[in-house]
Design an enzyme around this catalytic site. Structure first.
Site, PDB file in Angstrom:
ATOM      1  N   GLU A 272      15.777  64.902 -18.258  1.00  0.00           N
ATOM      2  CA  GLU A 272      14.852  63.780 -18.011  1.00  0.00           C
ATOM      3  C   GLU A 272      14.880  63.542 -16.508  1.00  0.00           C
ATOM      4  O   GLU A 272      15.828  62.950 -15.987  1.00  0.00           O
ATOM      5  CB  GLU A 272      15.303  62.530 -18.770  1.00  0.00           C
ATOM      6  CG  GLU A 272      15.227  62.645 -20.284  1.00  0.00           C
ATOM      7  CD  GLU A 272      13.802  62.688 -20.814  1.00  0.00           C
ATOM      8  OE1 GLU A 272      12.871  62.319 -20.070  1.00  0.00           O
ATOM      9  OE2 GLU A 272      13.625  63.111 -21.959  1.00  0.00           O
ATOM     10  N   CYS A 306      11.776  55.642 -13.070  1.00  0.00           N
ATOM     11  CA  CYS A 306      11.065  56.931 -13.151  1.00  0.00           C
ATOM     12  C   CYS A 306       9.628  56.733 -13.617  1.00  0.00           C
ATOM     13  O   CYS A 306       8.785  57.593 -13.398  1.00  0.00           O
ATOM     14  CB  CYS A 306      11.804  57.887 -14.076  1.00  0.00           C
ATOM     15  SG  CYS A 306      12.156  57.175 -15.690  1.00  0.00           S
TER      16      CYS A 306
HETATM   17  P1  NAP Z   1      20.851  61.717  -9.280  1.00  0.00           P
HETATM   18  O1  NAP Z   1      21.264  61.574  -7.880  1.00  0.00           O
HETATM   19  O2  NAP Z   1      20.226  62.995  -9.711  1.00  0.00           O
HETATM   20  O3  NAP Z   1      22.174  61.423 -10.138  1.00  0.00           O
HETATM   21  C1  NAP Z   1      22.151  61.440 -11.547  1.00  0.00           C
HETATM   22  C2  NAP Z   1      23.526  61.848 -12.064  1.00  0.00           C
HETATM   23  O4  NAP Z   1      23.850  63.131 -11.548  1.00  0.00           O
HETATM   24  C3  NAP Z   1      24.637  60.901 -11.616  1.00  0.00           C
HETATM   25  O5  NAP Z   1      25.575  60.774 -12.653  1.00  0.00           O
HETATM   26  C4  NAP Z   1      25.224  61.629 -10.420  1.00  0.00           C
HETATM   27  O6  NAP Z   1      26.582  61.341 -10.191  1.00  0.00           O
HETATM   28  C5  NAP Z   1      25.081  63.076 -10.848  1.00  0.00           C
HETATM   29  N1  NAP Z   1      25.092  63.964  -9.677  1.00  0.00           N
HETATM   30  C6  NAP Z   1      24.726  63.678  -8.412  1.00  0.00           C
HETATM   31  N2  NAP Z   1      24.909  64.736  -7.601  1.00  0.00           N
HETATM   32  C7  NAP Z   1      25.390  65.717  -8.380  1.00  0.00           C
HETATM   33  C8  NAP Z   1      25.779  67.065  -8.119  1.00  0.00           C
HETATM   34  N3  NAP Z   1      25.686  67.603  -6.914  1.00  0.00           N
HETATM   35  N4  NAP Z   1      26.246  67.793  -9.144  1.00  0.00           N
HETATM   36  C9  NAP Z   1      26.313  67.278 -10.359  1.00  0.00           C
HETATM   37  N5  NAP Z   1      25.983  65.987 -10.681  1.00  0.00           N
HETATM   38  C10 NAP Z   1      25.502  65.239  -9.700  1.00  0.00           C
HETATM   39  O7  NAP Z   1      19.847  60.559  -9.741  1.00  0.00           O
HETATM   40  P2  NAP Z   1      19.994  59.009  -9.524  1.00  0.00           P
HETATM   41  O8  NAP Z   1      19.743  58.714  -8.099  1.00  0.00           O
HETATM   42  O9  NAP Z   1      21.255  58.526 -10.159  1.00  0.00           O
HETATM   43  O10 NAP Z   1      18.799  58.460 -10.435  1.00  0.00           O
HETATM   44  C11 NAP Z   1      17.490  58.417 -10.021  1.00  0.00           C
HETATM   45  C12 NAP Z   1      16.706  59.599 -10.568  1.00  0.00           C
HETATM   46  O11 NAP Z   1      16.772  59.609 -11.990  1.00  0.00           O
HETATM   47  C13 NAP Z   1      15.230  59.497 -10.239  1.00  0.00           C
HETATM   48  O12 NAP Z   1      14.748  60.748  -9.851  1.00  0.00           O
HETATM   49  C14 NAP Z   1      14.608  59.057 -11.558  1.00  0.00           C
HETATM   50  O13 NAP Z   1      13.244  59.395 -11.719  1.00  0.00           O
HETATM   51  C15 NAP Z   1      15.469  59.771 -12.529  1.00  0.00           C
HETATM   52  N6  NAP Z   1      15.369  59.151 -13.852  1.00  0.00           N
HETATM   53  C16 NAP Z   1      14.655  59.800 -14.805  1.00  0.00           C
HETATM   54  C17 NAP Z   1      14.519  59.219 -16.054  1.00  0.00           C
HETATM   55  C18 NAP Z   1      13.771  59.917 -17.146  1.00  0.00           C
HETATM   56  O14 NAP Z   1      13.939  59.522 -18.290  1.00  0.00           O
HETATM   57  N7  NAP Z   1      12.971  60.928 -16.846  1.00  0.00           N
HETATM   58  C19 NAP Z   1      15.107  57.982 -16.320  1.00  0.00           C
HETATM   59  C20 NAP Z   1      15.832  57.352 -15.304  1.00  0.00           C
HETATM   60  C21 NAP Z   1      15.961  57.957 -14.066  1.00  0.00           C
HETATM   61  P3  NAP Z   1      27.075  60.357  -9.011  1.00  0.00           P
HETATM   62  O15 NAP Z   1      26.424  59.057  -9.289  1.00  0.00           O
HETATM   63  O16 NAP Z   1      28.549  60.336  -9.207  1.00  0.00           O
HETATM   64  O17 NAP Z   1      26.624  60.958  -7.714  1.00  0.00           O
END
Ligand code: NAP
Length: 509
Positions: A272, A306
């Site tokens: 997602e 999102c």
């Molecule tokens: P993110 O930076 O991609 O992080 C999401 C998860 O991935 C967190 O648990 C994060 O851990 C982990 N992560 C970060 N860097 C990583 C790496 N290098 N290797 C492995 N895991 C890693 O996203 P976010 O900033 O938390 O959330 C915002 C994004 O989520 C937006 O793009 C939004 O559109 C998307 N989103 C999508 C939906 C949907 O249903 N389509 C719903 C909600 C949000 P840490 O926090 O420990 O860094």
């Protein structure tokens, strides 16, 4: 890093704030939850309240062997959990659901303090999150297979749906409760066990759900939460042969990294990812109503959603009138601490997010855009919080980052268009395909949009589109798979085909 092993209520002013905000302080957990026990790493990392930049508390950082032990526990628990009757699994989930609802005020306050959204939004999210637990508890009893008319003489053909095994769930900070329950409830209901890695900005919402799962009597090893360094945890989960499914919600770049890391063990992956939602106002739409709806679709969760309306398209003839109404709504927003009733838009998650919003704005201004309205931030000037003002931007062009990227902040980019064909093409001009909004009356034009838009979810005349019964998910680089609805089980189950043939009788007939 801090080496404190336990929560200390005098640790900081903000820590005291969170303790006094909760009726049930035992919901505040800072250790990981593995195999039914609270497990400490050797290091701790702070969580920051975005409303004032104070430390809320510290959460533990697990080592690689500790993360592996969570996978092992989930793998062991899978053997007995999958064998329970669907009714028994359903009953556990319903217990959890009831405890979540009973604790909803505390869960919402916890969320506001670590995530920043308004209390009303947080309460809405907790109820939304709980609704998936009830939905999948009910769906557990209806995970039917099928019988197939046989093409083989004397054979009985059928399918059964089986739980896939241990599921790794990696979740973001913007919906720290519901993104966990939407995955975990589906996985657990069908018979999987889960290892969850919540976002580092919002671990306490996740750990409170673990405390409630524990109280609901969910057997040890079925529901595990691991906290610590993202890349370490994700790598262990992706590389483990014991983990059979990976379900990720987060940004598209991290989703791509995880997909490639999980390829080595050929896991079932559901993603997602990010969005770049268009909001299309059709020519026959009442402009005042359209402006209100676009404003709601843009500024919820401070634009960090999102589904947020990233690009708002308005017909040329109505453009000026729309901008007038939208500008008024922008100036009426009240930015502040999500705990205050008067706040309509909370802070961004952290100062880095404010810097990114400012960069998007600078890029647009350099390329010719104009700030037409902005919410006054005087009320929060004295706070150290990560605030960014809701901003109405006109003169936006396709080469601007604010048009191309998921902006994830309260900048509303409004652009004019000439024909419905043109606005559909502009809407689709993105690698994302999560959600789109259409507002209008003409059924022909609405249908044209519904068919022409390359998005997984299209909502007509309604900002609210999500909920437990609908298949949530995106097309293109917004993801793979669907969550919620009857399709939510697909990501955590395998369909086994059974061919029951008939041996020839002894006489050979
Ligand atoms: P993110 O930076 O991609 O992080 C999401 C998860 O991935 C967190 O648990 C994060 O851990 C982990 N992560 C970060 N860097 C990583 C790496 N290098 N290797 C492995 N895991 C890693 O996203 P976010 O900033 O938390 O959330 C915002 C994004 O989520 C937006 O793009 C939004 O559109 C998307 N989103 C999508 C939906 C949907 O249903 N389509 C719903 C909600 C949000 P840490 O926090 O420990 O860094």
């Amino acid at each position: 890093m801090n080496t404190a092993q336990q929560f200390d209520i005098d640790d900081s002013k903000a820590n005291h704030e969170i303790m006094t905000a909760l009726d049930d302080v035992k919901l505040l957990r800072n250790l990981a939850y593995i195999n039914g026990k609270w497990v400490s790493g050797t290091e701790f990392k702070p969580v920051i309240n975005p409303a004032n930049s104070e430390i809320v508390g510290y959460f533990t950082q697990l080592s690689q062997p500790q993360i592996t032990s969570a996978v092992d526990a989930a793998d062991t628990a899978f053997v007995s959990w999958r064998q329970l009757s669907a009714d028994a699994r359903s009953d556990y989930l319903l217990n959890w659901y009831q405890l979540i609802l009973n604790a909803k005020q505390d869960l919402a306050r916890l969320m506001v303090i670590e995530q920043g959204k308004t209390l009303a939004e947080a309460l809405g999210e907790v109820e939304y999150g709980a609704s998936f637990v009830r939905w999948f508890a009910e769906e557990a009893r209806r995970s039917y297979g099928e019988t197939i008319p046989s093409h083989i003489a004397n054979a009985q053909l059928s399918t059964i749906r089986e739980p896939i095994g241990v599921a790794a769930l990696i979740t973001p900070w913007n919906f720290p409760n519901a993104m966990i329950t939407r995955k975990a409830a589906a996985a657990m209901a069908i018979g999987c066990t889960v290892v969850i890695k919540p976002a580092s900005e919002t671990p306490f919402s996740a750990l409170a759900l673990a405390e409630l799962a524990d109280r609901a009597g969910i057997p040890a090893g079925v529901f595990n939460i691991v906290t610590g360094k993202a890349s370490t945890i994700s790598h262990v989960l992706c590389q483990s042969d014991k983990v059979k499914a990976l379900s990720f919600t987060g940004s598209t770049p991290i989703g791509k990294l995880l997909l490639s890391d999980a390829a080595a063990t050929v896991k079932k992956c559901s993603m997602e990812l990010g969005g770049n939602a268009p909001f299309i106002v059709l020519p026959d739409m009442d402009i005042q109503q359209a402006a209100q709806a676009a404003c709601d679709a843009k500024f919820q969760t401070s634009g960090q959603d999102c589904l947020a309306a990233n690009r708002i398209f308005v017909p040329h003839q109505q453009f000026d009138a729309f901008i007038d109404h939208f500008a008024t709504l922008v100036t009426q927003q009240s930015v502040g601490n999500g705990m205050q009733d008067s706040t309509s838009v909370g802070p961004l998650i952290n100062h880095k997010a404010v810097e990114k919003a400012q960069q998007l704005l600078n890029d647009a201004l350099i390329k010719g855009a104009t700030v037409t309205a902005q919410t006054d931030l005087t009320a929060v000037q004295e706070c150290e919080g990560s605030y960014f003002p809701p901003t109405l931007l006109t003169g936006v062009t396709e080469d601007m980052d604010v048009y191309r990227q998921e902006n994830f902040c309260p900048i509303a980019a409004v652009m004019p268009y000439s024909t419905v064909e043109q606005v559909i093409a502009m809407s689709n001009d993105t690698e994302y395909g999560l959600a789109a909004y259409v507002y209008g009356h003409d059924i022909h034009q609405i249908w044209q949009c519904l068919r022409g838009l390359e998005f997984g979810m299209v909502s007509v005349n309604s900002v609210k589109m999500t909920g437990h019964p609908i298949p949530f998910g995106g097309m293109k680089q917004s993801g793979l798979g669907r969550e919620g609805s009857k399709h939510g089980f697909d990501e955590f189950s395998e369909i086994k085909y059974c061919c029951l043939g008939a041996l020839p009788t002894a006489s050979g007939s």
